[in-house]
Scaffold this motif. Structure first.
Motif, PDB file in Angstrom:
ATOM      1  N   GLY A   1       1.071  -1.190  -0.276  1.00 33.94           N
ATOM      2  CA  GLY A   1       0.087   0.029  -0.135  1.00 33.94           C
ATOM      3  C   GLY A   1       0.775   1.311   0.161  1.00 33.94           C
ATOM      4  O   GLY A   1       0.405   2.350  -0.168  1.00 33.94           O
ATOM      5  N   GLY A   2       2.021   1.227   0.511  1.00 32.60           N
ATOM      6  CA  GLY A   2       3.047   2.253   0.356  1.00 32.60           C
ATOM      7  C   GLY A   2       3.520   2.654   1.791  1.00 32.60           C
ATOM      8  O   GLY A   2       2.776   2.293   2.793  1.00 32.60           O
ATOM      9  N   SER A   3       4.642   3.202   1.762  1.00 29.90           N
ATOM     10  CA  SER A   3       5.080   3.409   3.185  1.00 29.90           C
ATOM     11  C   SER A   3       4.276   4.624   3.807  1.00 29.90           C
ATOM     12  O   SER A   3       4.031   4.445   5.110  1.00 29.90           O
ATOM     13  CB  SER A   3       6.725   4.523   2.740  1.00 29.90           C
ATOM     14  OG  SER A   3       7.469   3.569   2.027  1.00 29.90           O
ATOM     15  N   GLY A   4       3.743   5.689   3.195  1.00 32.01           N
ATOM     16  CA  GLY A   4       2.992   6.435   3.778  1.00 32.01           C
ATOM     17  C   GLY A   4       1.821   5.924   4.427  1.00 32.01           C
ATOM     18  O   GLY A   4       1.060   6.192   5.616  1.00 32.01           O
ATOM     19  N   THR A   5       1.019   4.836   3.783  1.00 30.86           N
ATOM     20  CA  THR A   5      -0.091   4.321   4.010  1.00 30.86           C
ATOM     21  C   THR A   5       0.188   3.724   5.449  1.00 30.86           C
ATOM     22  O   THR A   5      -0.725   3.592   6.382  1.00 30.86           O
ATOM     23  CB  THR A   5      -0.670   3.490   2.939  1.00 30.86           C
ATOM     24  OG1 THR A   5      -0.700   4.149   1.831  1.00 30.86           O
ATOM     25  CG2 THR A   5      -1.914   2.800   3.242  1.00 30.86           C
ATOM     26  N   GLY A   6       1.218   2.876   5.476  1.00 32.24           N
ATOM     27  CA  GLY A   6       1.533   1.985   6.446  1.00 32.24           C
ATOM     28  C   GLY A   6       1.877   2.898   7.793  1.00 32.24           C
ATOM     29  O   GLY A   6       1.276   2.618   8.956  1.00 32.24           O
ATOM     30  N   ILE A   7       2.568   3.954   7.711  1.00 38.58           N
ATOM     31  CA  ILE A   7       2.795   4.871   8.712  1.00 38.58           C
ATOM     32  C   ILE A   7       1.541   5.462   9.193  1.00 38.58           C
ATOM     33  O   ILE A   7       1.297   5.675  10.160  1.00 38.58           O
ATOM     34  CB  ILE A   7       3.910   5.842   8.243  1.00 38.58           C
ATOM     35  CG1 ILE A   7       5.187   5.358   8.156  1.00 38.58           C
ATOM     36  CG2 ILE A   7       4.025   7.149   9.429  1.00 38.58           C
ATOM     37  CD1 ILE A   7       6.220   6.331   7.503  1.00 38.58           C
ATOM     38  N   ALA A   8       0.633   6.187   8.406  1.00 37.99           N
ATOM     39  CA  ALA A   8      -0.474   6.561   8.701  1.00 37.99           C
ATOM     40  C   ALA A   8      -1.387   5.446   9.453  1.00 37.99           C
ATOM     41  O   ALA A   8      -1.998   6.248  10.418  1.00 37.99           O
ATOM     42  CB  ALA A   8      -1.464   6.919   7.543  1.00 37.99           C
TER      43      ALA A   8
END
Lengths: 312, 282
Positions: free
Chosen positions: B67-74
């Motif tokens: 899903g993407g680094s940003g998605t994971g962090i969010a």
């Protein structure tokens, strides 16, 4: 005295109850659909609101920046949020799609409605409409791998992935809707029009081009509007086939970045609630507004044609 | 009909009110299952670890998605997952959000990746300096002849600004400057590789794990000599464009998640890193 048939009452009662349940179910489905659409719009617009009303967000992303010329560099030390390259990109891809697809689709519709023998017509229409079932990701993939190389060999343009490549693939995706709606419009022209024209000595081609086509123009216009709406909102094809470089130019052989592809490419990673996030939702609202206007325009044109032909 | 229609709304209303209740059911057993989500670059690596870990620890359940680094962090910030995989370090605003949401987040470098620069196999160029690379990607160098190649325009391929690779390249090659606007951004390293294989005047960048079918350029870094990207140069850090890959773990993560992190950092866990084309952290 003639008593009312005794049997009729309970049956009538039961039938009415079934009627009522069906009625509620249908009303509920209709309401659910409308509510869903309204809620989606409310959500998208709510997420876009900060660019209009939140002070901190507006320092970085605001309407004045969106609509003044510049670049699209949202992930940067000095973010740039100009929509101009995106609007130009969407417009270029859509124009290429419409210019290539509409003549083909309308002429095909004219052939099907006016000239094709019955057997061919019954084969042709479902087959073209089947085109609509090709997933856009497949069209995009085709444009990315095959079409781009073929076009580059022909045109010699430096970038393989460009507005023309994406526009052609988009054209494929809108041919079915333009064809189908145009064909319906042409078929709705009363036979008396053609008969009168033929009786006056016009040839079949003259009748088709000078009588039927003009009589159906409102419906064909509606078909083009629907095609436009689809092309503006189409995402997967442009994401894969356009190169996604936010360049403001009018050359069809430069790469483009469309509004829809920008949302698709960037939303997954954006920091939730950031100015970039709100801006992407604002682009979404803008796209929604554009396709809404196009669809309403199409609806009005169809209505207008129906009334005119009925009045004739 | 008109008089009745308001009452027709009730079943619908009931349905809408019930939906969240239904959706809330079926919660999983949080004690044993660990959810890992994030960087698309790291999905394969994460799944490799999950498979090996579950084999070695019967009963443990690890679910890995991309899903993407940003998605994971969010989602880590929102508390919906236990571990976020990221090919970039967390941004300051994300750290602030995490603290506001009520939990510090721990950072663990779990593997190393090299960002490599590709050209078409027919391209005569063998090496490029970091300065030249910056020139190409910021738009001051636009023709191959400026780099000693043929007289034809450079077609610049880049990644979407949502990608961790994009952010890494922007920080470490461009020094934070913006990419030139004619850089074509493609979804995924595989798409960049594909574009460069088909484009004799193209240049692109991406993870070394995807490097089949094109030629990697040696990078001339501050040391002054060209360094080829390979296991040794990336692991010892002499290759100028190597980057750590991270796991972010909530400080209050369940014990099962902590055990997984410890295992991944152990020699046993690190042994699997090479199998998917990345490099162990130590």
């Amino acid at each position: 005295m003639a008593a009312p048939p005794l049997l009729a009452r309970p049956v009538d009662h039961r039938r009415r109850r079934i009627d009522r349940v069906a009625e509620i179910a249908i009303a509920a489905s209709a309401l659910l659909t409308v509510t869903g659409i309204v809620l989606i719009f409310v959500f998208v617009f709510r997420e876009a609101m900060p660019v209009l009303f939140d002070r901190d967000t507006r320092l970085e992303a605001n309407l004045a920046k969106f609509f003044s010329p510049g670049g699209w560099q949202p992930v940067s030390d000095h973010p740039k949020y100009s929509f101009i390259p995106l609007l130009v990109g969407s417009l270029k891809a859509t124009l290429v799609a419409v210019v290539t697809a509409v003549p083909i689709a309308v002429l095909a519709a004219l052939y099907t409605a006016e000239f094709a023998p019955r057997a061919i017509r019954e084969l042709l229409k479902p087959v073209v409409e089947l085109l609509a079932g090709i997933p856009s990701v497949v069209l995009g993939f085709f444009a990315l791998i095959v079409l781009a190389s073929v076009l580059q060999a022909i045109t010699g343009s430096p970038s393989r992935l460009n507005a023309f490549n994406a526009g052609l693939a988009l054209g494929f995706s809108i041919i079915p809707v333009v064809y189908s709606v145009s064909e319906d419009a042409l078929r709705a022209v009363p036979a008396s029009y053609r008969e009168a024209s033929l009786a006056l000595g016009a040839s079949a081609w003259q009748t088709a081009f000078r009588v039927t086509l003009p009589a159906a123009w409102a419906g064909i216009f509606a078909a083009v509007m629907l095609g436009l709406g689809r092309a503006v909102g189409e995402t997967m094809i442009v994401l894969m086939a356009s190169g996604n470089a936010a360049i403001t130019s009018w050359s069809a052989f430069d790469s483009i970045r469309t509004m829809s592809a920008t949302i698709a490419a960037e939303l997954a990673e954006v920091v939730v609630g950031s100015p970039h996030y709100s801006t992407l939702f604002f682009i979404g609202s803008l796209l929604f507004a554009i396709t809404f206007v196009l669809n309403v325009a199409a609806g009005l044109m169809v209505e207008r044609m129906r009334r005119r032909l009925a009045g004739a | 009909m008109h008089a009745r229609s308001p009452r027709a709304l009730f079943p619908l209303l009931a349905l809408v009110l019930l939906l969240p209740v239904v959706a809330g059911c079926g919660g999983r057993d949080r004690a044993k299952s660990v959810t890992v989500k994030g960087s698309d670059t790291m999905v394969i690596l994460g799944q490799k670890w999950a498979d090996a870990y579950m084999k070695a620890h019967p009963g443990a359940v690890v679910a890995v998605t991309g899903g993407g680094s940003g998605t994971g962090i969010a989602q880590l910030i929102n508390g919906t997952i236990d571990i976020a995989q990221s090919s970039r370090s967390m941004k300051d605003e994300e750290k602030a959000q995490a603290e506001k949401a009520g939990g510090a987040v721990e950072e663990h470098a779990v593997a190393k990746d090299g960002v490599t620069v590709y050209v078409h196999e027919s391209n005569p160029l063998a090496t490029i300096t970091l300065d030249q690379l910056r020139g190409v990607y910021t738009g001051t160098i636009t023709n191959w002849k400026e780099l000693g190649g043929a007289d034809k325009p450079i077609v610049v391929y880049s990644r979407e600004n949502s990608s961790g690779t994009y952010v890494f390249f922007k920080e470490h090659v461009l020094g934070g400057a913006d990419f030139v606007e004619h850089a074509q951004t493609l979804p995924g390293t595989a798409a960049v590789v594909n574009a460069v294989t088909k484009d004799p005047s193209g240049i692109g960048y991406g993870g070394i794990a995807y490097g089949a079918g094109i030629r990697h350029l040696g990078i001339v870094g501050p040391a002054g000599t060209a360094i080829e990207p390979n296991e040794a140069t990336i692991a010892d850090g002499t290759y100028p464009l190597s980057r750590p890959l991270y796991w972010y773990v909530a400080a209050k993560a369940p014990p099962a998640a902590r055990e997984l992190v410890t295992w991944v950092l152990s020699p046993e866990g690190q042994a699997h890193v090479k199998e998917v084309g990345y490099f162990p952290i130590r």
